[in-house]
Design a protein around this motif. Structure first.
Motif, PDB file in Angstrom:
ATOM      1  N   SER A 157       0.824  -1.202   0.000  1.00 16.60           N
ATOM      2  CA  SER A 157       0.000   0.000   0.000  1.00 16.60           C
ATOM      3  C   SER A 157       0.859   1.254   0.000  1.00 16.60           C
ATOM      4  O   SER A 157       1.805   1.360   0.786  1.00 16.60           O
ATOM      5  CB  SER A 157      -0.900   0.011   1.239  1.00 16.60           C
ATOM      6  OG  SER A 157      -1.473   1.283   1.397  1.00 16.60           O
ATOM      7  N   MET A 159       1.390   4.450   1.458  1.00 22.29           N
ATOM      8  CA  MET A 159       0.913   5.005   2.732  1.00 22.29           C
ATOM      9  C   MET A 159       1.559   6.357   2.961  1.00 22.29           C
ATOM     10  O   MET A 159       2.788   6.447   3.091  1.00 22.29           O
ATOM     11  CB  MET A 159       1.262   4.043   3.886  1.00 22.29           C
ATOM     12  CG  MET A 159       0.581   2.691   3.756  1.00 22.29           C
ATOM     13  SD  MET A 159       1.078   1.516   5.051  1.00 22.29           S
ATOM     14  CE  MET A 159       2.611   0.868   4.365  1.00 22.29           C
ATOM     15  N   GLY A 171      -0.737  -3.314   4.056  1.00 16.13           N
ATOM     16  CA  GLY A 171      -0.343  -2.012   4.592  1.00 16.13           C
ATOM     17  C   GLY A 171       0.458  -2.185   5.873  1.00 16.13           C
ATOM     18  O   GLY A 171       1.678  -2.014   5.889  1.00 16.13           O
ATOM     19  N   THR A 172      -0.244  -2.586   6.937  1.00 22.44           N
ATOM     20  CA  THR A 172       0.372  -2.689   8.266  1.00 22.44           C
ATOM     21  C   THR A 172       1.664  -3.512   8.262  1.00 22.44           C
ATOM     22  O   THR A 172       2.638  -3.143   8.924  1.00 22.44           O
ATOM     23  CB  THR A 172      -0.652  -3.316   9.240  1.00 22.44           C
ATOM     24  OG1 THR A 172      -1.814  -2.481   9.250  1.00 22.44           O
ATOM     25  CG2 THR A 172      -0.094  -3.429  10.642  1.00 22.44           C
ATOM     26  N   PHE A 209       6.061   4.078  16.521  1.00 26.76           N
ATOM     27  CA  PHE A 209       4.918   3.530  15.773  1.00 26.76           C
ATOM     28  C   PHE A 209       5.244   2.102  15.311  1.00 26.76           C
ATOM     29  O   PHE A 209       4.450   1.171  15.489  1.00 26.76           O
ATOM     30  CB  PHE A 209       4.629   4.488  14.604  1.00 26.76           C
ATOM     31  CG  PHE A 209       3.483   4.141  13.685  1.00 26.76           C
ATOM     32  CD1 PHE A 209       2.515   3.200  14.022  1.00 26.76           C
ATOM     33  CD2 PHE A 209       3.367   4.792  12.454  1.00 26.76           C
ATOM     34  CE1 PHE A 209       1.468   2.911  13.145  1.00 26.76           C
ATOM     35  CE2 PHE A 209       2.328   4.515  11.587  1.00 26.76           C
ATOM     36  CZ  PHE A 209       1.383   3.552  11.934  1.00 26.76           C
ATOM     37  N   TYR A 263      -2.206   4.306  12.310  1.00 24.49           N
ATOM     38  CA  TYR A 263      -3.121   3.406  11.592  1.00 24.49           C
ATOM     39  C   TYR A 263      -2.585   1.987  11.653  1.00 24.49           C
ATOM     40  O   TYR A 263      -1.390   1.754  11.438  1.00 24.49           O
ATOM     41  CB  TYR A 263      -3.271   3.862  10.136  1.00 24.49           C
ATOM     42  CG  TYR A 263      -3.760   5.288  10.024  1.00 24.49           C
ATOM     43  CD1 TYR A 263      -5.042   5.620  10.454  1.00 24.49           C
ATOM     44  CD2 TYR A 263      -2.940   6.297   9.543  1.00 24.49           C
ATOM     45  CE1 TYR A 263      -5.494   6.928  10.390  1.00 24.49           C
ATOM     46  CE2 TYR A 263      -3.386   7.607   9.468  1.00 24.49           C
ATOM     47  CZ  TYR A 263      -4.659   7.919   9.891  1.00 24.49           C
ATOM     48  OH  TYR A 263      -5.096   9.218   9.831  1.00 24.49           O
ATOM     49  N   GLY A 293      -3.951  -2.327  11.106  1.00 22.87           N
ATOM     50  CA  GLY A 293      -5.001  -3.299  10.815  1.00 22.87           C
ATOM     51  C   GLY A 293      -4.961  -4.483  11.761  1.00 22.87           C
ATOM     52  O   GLY A 293      -4.004  -4.661  12.533  1.00 22.87           O
ATOM     53  N   LEU A 294      -5.979  -5.320  11.656  1.00 25.02           N
ATOM     54  CA  LEU A 294      -6.009  -6.547  12.462  1.00 25.02           C
ATOM     55  C   LEU A 294      -4.828  -7.451  12.106  1.00 25.02           C
ATOM     56  O   LEU A 294      -4.467  -8.351  12.862  1.00 25.02           O
ATOM     57  CB  LEU A 294      -7.339  -7.293  12.254  1.00 25.02           C
ATOM     58  CG  LEU A 294      -8.605  -6.538  12.687  1.00 25.02           C
ATOM     59  CD1 LEU A 294      -9.837  -7.415  12.500  1.00 25.02           C
ATOM     60  CD2 LEU A 294      -8.505  -6.049  14.132  1.00 25.02           C
TER      61      LEU A 294
HETATM   62  C1  LIG Z   1      -0.206   3.440   8.340  1.00 23.63           C
HETATM   63  C2  LIG Z   1      -1.189   3.289   7.200  1.00 23.63           C
HETATM   64  C3  LIG Z   1      -1.319   4.343   6.297  1.00 23.63           C
HETATM   65  C4  LIG Z   1      -2.177   4.202   5.191  1.00 23.63           C
HETATM   66  N1  LIG Z   1      -2.222   5.206   4.268  1.00 23.63           N
HETATM   67  C5  LIG Z   1      -2.868   4.980   3.091  1.00 23.63           C
HETATM   68  C6  LIG Z   1      -2.737   5.920   2.016  1.00 23.63           C
HETATM   69  O1  LIG Z   1      -2.076   6.954   2.120  1.00 23.63           O
HETATM   70  N2  LIG Z   1      -3.373   5.604   0.839  1.00 23.63           N
HETATM   71  C7  LIG Z   1      -4.084   4.438   0.677  1.00 23.63           C
HETATM   72  O2  LIG Z   1      -4.573   4.161  -0.430  1.00 23.63           O
HETATM   73  N3  LIG Z   1      -4.272   3.577   1.698  1.00 23.63           N
HETATM   74  C8  LIG Z   1      -3.654   3.809   2.886  1.00 23.63           C
HETATM   75  N4  LIG Z   1      -3.770   2.880   3.905  1.00 23.63           N
HETATM   76  C9  LIG Z   1      -4.753   1.767   3.796  1.00 23.63           C
HETATM   77  C10 LIG Z   1      -4.246   0.604   2.972  1.00 23.63           C
HETATM   78  O3  LIG Z   1      -4.315   0.933   1.609  1.00 23.63           O
HETATM   79  C11 LIG Z   1      -5.021  -0.702   3.189  1.00 23.63           C
HETATM   80  O4  LIG Z   1      -6.416  -0.550   3.047  1.00 23.63           O
HETATM   81  C12 LIG Z   1      -4.745  -1.369   4.526  1.00 23.63           C
HETATM   82  O5  LIG Z   1      -3.434  -1.136   4.959  1.00 23.63           O
HETATM   83  C13 LIG Z   1      -4.987  -2.869   4.439  1.00 23.63           C
HETATM   84  O6  LIG Z   1      -5.056  -3.458   5.701  1.00 23.63           O
HETATM   85  P1  LIG Z   1      -3.762  -3.943   6.540  1.00 23.63           P
HETATM   86  O7  LIG Z   1      -3.198  -2.670   7.109  1.00 23.63           O
HETATM   87  O8  LIG Z   1      -4.336  -4.824   7.578  1.00 23.63           O
HETATM   88  O9  LIG Z   1      -2.818  -4.616   5.605  1.00 23.63           O
HETATM   89  C14 LIG Z   1      -2.948   3.013   5.034  1.00 23.63           C
HETATM   90  C15 LIG Z   1      -2.822   1.980   5.967  1.00 23.63           C
HETATM   91  C16 LIG Z   1      -1.960   2.101   7.038  1.00 23.63           C
HETATM   92  C17 LIG Z   1      -1.828   0.948   8.008  1.00 23.63           C
END
Ligand SMILES: Cc1cc2nc3c(=O)[nH]c(=O)nc-3n(C[C@H](O)[C@H](O)[C@H](O)COP(=O)(O)O)c2cc1C
Length: 327
Positions: A18, A20, A197-198, A212, A291, A293-294
């Motif tokens: 992702s 982020m 993402g996480t 973090f 931010y 996730g599970l």
């Molecule tokens: C720290 C963090 C920052 C994020 N920032 C963005 C972002 O800037 N743009 C985006 O499309 N998604 C962002 N996401 C959401 C992710 O695209 C995605 O939906 C998510 O990370 C998936 O779940 P997971 O964290 O359990 O893998 C972010 C997620 C996290 C954890």
């Protein structure tokens, strides 16, 4: 039969990192792409010289397919156009565009006309169908996800519902995927690949603040909450974060609680800011928007991005043909 995500994007592994904002700079994106998956930088609110500098590092840092993530609802249609101008003008065609949420319909045409792949993250069946019909690779985000939430469905329910409607589409699952076993479940539900993402917040190459990163490696899914308190800079969208004193007691004064540097400029960080604490942030990090996730259940130590990619490569499709094409 339909091509796997890796075949569509020209990568070795059907895995998206992702983009982020604040966390995913060129260092992370290039490391992920060099390891065979699809890295992505978070463009968030970057513009002008700061965006150009990031794009330059991205293009110089890898010769593999790699992406730039933008967020239509945060910047608005006009600024998105300006950001897209820069991305399309300043990067080669191996750089794909990733969007969080649906853009105006003309954006699909614009990105396609530029010969780029477009990845759109959605949280509903209606948006997924519309994005796929407009030619995008669709990321189906479940409420297990860290960060802002686009819908109310669980990941695999959304993936399965979309697969039924879209037997030929390239579908990617997101939310709560921290382990190869969880990725396998998402693929069994109908996904052609996964987005994490996480799991990439806590890697060496991420720009997340060390506090973090460590908090993510120590946290369980039960330490996360869905809230709307971190609204400054990105209002009106629920988000999953690590529980903090701010999520527990939101009725606090909106004072400044730290400082951060973006590009060359220094900014004050207000309490309730949507911005994550990065390497350059100082102040009360423990009160800021982390931010998560599970998926954090399976993230237990800081690793290199390439190790994460290698782990998931064992269970994800390579550049093959997958599925029956009949759902
Ligand atoms: C720290 C963090 C920052 C994020 N920032 C963005 C972002 O800037 N743009 C985006 O499309 N998604 C962002 N996401 C959401 C992710 O695209 C995605 O939906 C998510 O990370 C998936 O779940 P997971 O964290 O359990 O893998 C972010 C997620 C996290 C954890």
């Amino acid at each position: 039969m339909r091509p796997a995500l890796a075949r569509v994007l020209g990568t070795d592994v059907s895995l998206l990192q992702s983009g982020m904002g604040g966390v995913a700079g060129a260092e992370l994106a290039c490391a992920v792409s060099d390891a065979g998956a699809a890295g992505c930088v978070g463009g968030y609110k970057l513009s002008g010289v700061a965006l150009s500098a990031m794009l330059e590092r991205l293009v110089a840092g890898t010769d593999r397919p790699v992406g730039v993530n933008l967020i239509p609802e945060v910047v608005g249609a006009e600024e998105l156009d300006r950001q897209l101008d820069q991305v399309l003008d300043e990067t080669p065609s191996r750089v794909y565009v990733s969007l969080f949420g649906m853009p105006e319909s003309r954006v699909f045409e614009r990105v396609r006309a530029a010969g780029r792949h477009l990845v759109v993250q959605v949280g509903t069946v209606a948006d997924g169908v519309a994005a796929a019909e407009a030619g995008a690779i669709v990321v189906a985000q479940g409420v297990e996800a860290g960060g802002h939430l686009l819908g109310h469905s669980h990941r695999d329910e959304l993936v399965a519902a979309l697969r039924e409607r879209l037997p030929e589409a390239c579908l990617v699952a997101a939310g709560g995927i921290g382990s190869p076993d969880e990725a396998r479940r998402a693929v069994a539900a109908g996904a052609d690949g996964v987005l994490l993402g996480t799991a990439f917040v806590a890697v060496e190459e991420s720009h997340a603040h060390p506090y973090f990163k460590q908090a993510v490696t120590r946290a369980h899914g039960t330490d996360t909450v869905i809230t709307d308190v971190y609204h400054v800079g990105w209002p009106s969208r629920r988000h999953r974060v690590l529980a903090t004193s701010v999520t527990a007691t939101p009725e606090q004064p909106a004072k400044f609680i730290g400082r951060t540097v973006v590009g060359e400029r220094s900014y004050l960080v207000p309490r309730f800011s949507a911005a994550v604490p990065t390497r350059t942030t100082t102040g009360r990090i423990e009160e800021m928007a982390m931010y998560c996730g599970l998926s954090c259940d399976a993230v237990t130590r800081e690793r290199h991005a390439a190790e994460v990619v290698a782990d998931f490569a064992r269970v994800l499709p390579g550049a093959d043909v997958v599925g029956s094409g009949k759902g």
